[in-house]
Enzyme design. Sequence first.
Site, PDB file in Angstrom:
ATOM      1  N   SER A 103       0.975  -1.344  -0.038  1.00 14.27           N
ATOM      2  CA  SER A 103       0.050   0.084  -0.027  1.00 14.27           C
ATOM      3  C   SER A 103       0.820   1.297  -0.053  1.00 14.27           C
ATOM      4  O   SER A 103       1.652   1.458  -0.866  1.00 14.27           O
ATOM      5  CB  SER A 103      -1.066   0.071   1.353  1.00 14.27           C
ATOM      6  OG  SER A 103      -1.927   0.706   1.057  1.00 14.27           O
TER       7      SER A 103
ATOM      8  N   ASP B 166      -6.007  -4.109  -1.715  1.00 14.46           N
ATOM      9  CA  ASP B 166      -4.821  -3.843  -0.840  1.00 14.46           C
ATOM     10  C   ASP B 166      -4.040  -4.859  -0.459  1.00 14.46           C
ATOM     11  O   ASP B 166      -4.680  -5.962   0.086  1.00 14.46           O
ATOM     12  CB  ASP B 166      -5.451  -3.009  -0.139  1.00 14.46           C
ATOM     13  CG  ASP B 166      -4.250  -2.073   0.909  1.00 14.46           C
ATOM     14  OD1 ASP B 166      -3.562  -2.687   1.828  1.00 14.46           O
ATOM     15  OD2 ASP B 166      -4.378  -0.763   0.837  1.00 14.46           O
TER      16      ASP B 166
END
Length: 282
Positions: A45, A157
Amino acid sequence: MSSNTGRLRVGLALGGGVARGLAHIGVLAVLEEAGVPIDCVAGTSMGAIIGASYCAGLTVNELKANAARAGWWDISRPLPTANGLITFNRLERWLEDTIGEYDVRDLAIPFAAVASDLVSGERVVLSRGRLCTAVRASSSVPGFAHPVELDGRMLVDGGITDNVPADVARMLGADYVIGVDVFAHILRRRLGPLGFGLAAIETMVRHAGRGDAECDCLIVPPMEGRSYFHFSQHEQFIALGEEAARRQLPAILAALARAERAMPPAVAPPQSAEVDHILIAA
């Protein structure tokens, strides 16, 4: 240990945490100043965004300048659909403008981004292919940002499956892994049941993949009570990263020196980790 340099290869495992992840810049600043070599980076991320930028050649000062001028409007646009509330297509263009167009394999420092397969729940290591696409996939929080579809997979993610990807750094060749965890949670009692739910989610993400336990050194900036979304607080986040890295620096330097004295001149190359990965088409 690298047979070419006669020292341990140092890798970073940079965790996710949205705006909190700007603390990674502070960690990099302290490690650079102390002369700690960075031989590879694995990121999830925001850790993937900072890590990719650094591995592409951006200096710490350039990273700080980018943090000062970047905000939500630079990387996202509202696009409410059944798949998410925003699109991170603009994040790819922002990365192209900021660091250029790269294949992951062509970076100056070896790098990999971690994403998650939304259908199978598997961790997916993005170690080749288009860099900006890999970073966008690693950053696409499910339910918030649109997933990235690659080779038939719906990628989101990486924090769901591996928030601090220590073993991916070892896969890239690291002997000594420094992890950075910016996902410290706080129990928000004033929010009642919602606060307990948020704390539970934060705890699960923080320990996803158990990378925090697999690091040789774990740097944890004090993020309790800090927002995930206020990019305007970039100076505070960077300072917190610097502060936490300085606390761990004596232990890092001592461990590297001790290992360097103890290890023989050459060792067998590190074994690749058993991980799922995906090839990203250019």
